[in-house]
Design an enzyme around this catalytic site. Structure first.
Site, mmCIF file in Angstrom:
data_model
loop_
_atom_site.group_PDB
_atom_site.id
_atom_site.type_symbol
_atom_site.label_atom_id
_atom_site.label_comp_id
_atom_site.label_asym_id
_atom_site.label_seq_id
_atom_site.Cartn_x
_atom_site.Cartn_y
_atom_site.Cartn_z
ATOM 1 N N LYS A 51 -9.696 59.912 -18.941
ATOM 2 C CA LYS A 51 -8.606 60.780 -19.413
ATOM 3 C C LYS A 51 -8.624 62.117 -18.674
ATOM 4 C CE LYS A 51 -8.378 58.339 -23.764
ATOM 5 N NZ LYS A 51 -8.814 58.166 -25.137
ATOM 6 N N GLN A 95 -11.786 61.596 -29.229
ATOM 7 C CA GLN A 95 -12.060 60.201 -28.873
ATOM 8 C C GLN A 95 -12.630 59.457 -30.087
ATOM 9 O OE1 GLN A 95 -11.353 58.669 -25.839
ATOM 10 N NE2 GLN A 95 -11.861 56.850 -27.013
ATOM 11 N N ASP A 118 -2.156 61.498 -29.177
ATOM 12 C CA ASP A 118 -2.418 60.090 -29.499
ATOM 13 C C ASP A 118 -1.337 59.513 -30.416
ATOM 14 O OD1 ASP A 118 -4.580 58.930 -28.230
ATOM 15 O OD2 ASP A 118 -6.069 59.765 -29.616
#
Ligand code: NAP
Length: 283
Positions: A51, A95, A118
């Site tokens: 990422k 995460q 997200d």
């Protein structure tokens, strides 16, 4: 036809990279993605690294905050609050999974929904289900982009999604419904699963079981999208939820693993970061 998520993701990232210099000049700064990793899970470490790499590749500012496994929930929430309050940060991502002593739901809720790249925050989930402006979760968003790129008509088709998780199955089903597919969501309690999946014009596998979707579960000519990422114990390599070799000859369109949905998820995270940035700087 094999849809290469890798190639499409590359194109999406190139398009973003081309826009970033002008946006930076216009708004005085580049988009900024902050990623938090708690603990040392090897898979999570590799995802976080990718990422950060993607963000840098497209010209974003990238911050990775690595916290030790024993970080308390309160400490993590403090770090998130700091990023929420930082006007130069556009996207905040923790995460998952977080260590067991930390409540995942509380963490997701703590992220400002405007920076929730997200698309997991309840405010974004509600907006998705109420057809309002929202941040779409990256994986189903990537799948829809792949279907569009392959010229698959979604409207009027029978779609079956195997899996009903908050991050893949459920939003996937809703996004297909919003494109006017007739959607069935199958799960571990579905009876006669093969009979259900054989009705699918579009079959999405998001189960997390190696080669779970076998040839007898697929209607000839179906479009088969494999979200699964599993480690094959025999080879040590990554493989999907679909028995690719057996299904390839039956499906009209199929996605490989690796090189399918995975890279698209990453590209869509970059898109979501850009969208969050644009909403904030244009306010
Ligand atoms: P998850 O939360 O474990 O959900 C799995 C779903 O599969 C559940 O809804 C479960 O049903 C269903 N299921 C399990 N066994 C089944 C069976 N025998 N028959 C029918 N349904 C069954 O997993 P997830 O987070 O959605 O992820 C699914 C897969 O996608 C994993 O391999 C994951 O690694 C992968 N993934 C890939 C990406 C990417 O970017 N490529 C992103 C996210 C996830 P119940 O609800 O009844 O338990």
């Amino acid at each position: 036809m094999i849809i290469s998520g890798k190639d499409l993701a590359k194109k999406i990232k190139q398009d973003i990279a081309e826009r970033v210099p002008e946006l930076t000049a216009t708004y005085g700064r580049a988009p900024h993605l902050a990623v938090i990793l708690v603990g040392e899970d090897p898979a999570s470490q590799s995802y976080v690294k990718s990422k950060g790499k993607d963000a840098e590749q497209v010209g974003y500012k990238s911050t990775t905050i690595r916290l030790p496994e024993e970080t308390s929930e309160a400490e993590l929430l403090d770090v998130i609050a700091g990023l929420n309050a930082d006007d130069t940060v556009d996207g905040v991502l923790v995460q998952l999974p977080v260590p067991k002593h930390i409540d995942e739901d509380r963490v997701i809720e703590a992220i400002s929904h405007e920076k929730d790249v997200d698309g997991f925050h309840p405010a974004n989930v509600a907006s998705l289900w109420q057809k309002r402006d929202c941040v779409y979760p990256c994986t189903p968003k990537g799948v829809i982009r792949m279907l569009d790129e392959a010229g698959v008509q979604i409207e009027g088709k029978r779609a079956v999604v195997i899996g009903r998780s908050n991050i893949v199955g459920l939003p996937m089903a809703k996004m297909l419904l919003d494109r006017n597919a007739t959607v069935t969501v199958a799960h571990s309690r579905t009876r006669d699963l093969a009979q259900v999946t054989r009705e699918a014009d579009i079959l999405i596998a998001a189960v997390g079981r190696l080669r779970f979707v076998t040839a007898d579960m697929v209607k000839p000519g179906a479009v088969v999208i494999d979200v699964g990422v599993n480690r094959d114990p025999a080879t040590g390599k990554l493989a999907g939820d679909v028995d690719y070799d057996a299904v390839e000859g039956i499906a009209s369109v199929i996605t490989p693993v690796p090189g399918g949905v995975g890279p698209m998820t990453r590209a869509c995270l970059m898109e979501n970061t850009l969208e969050c940035y644009l909403r904030r700087v244009r306010k």
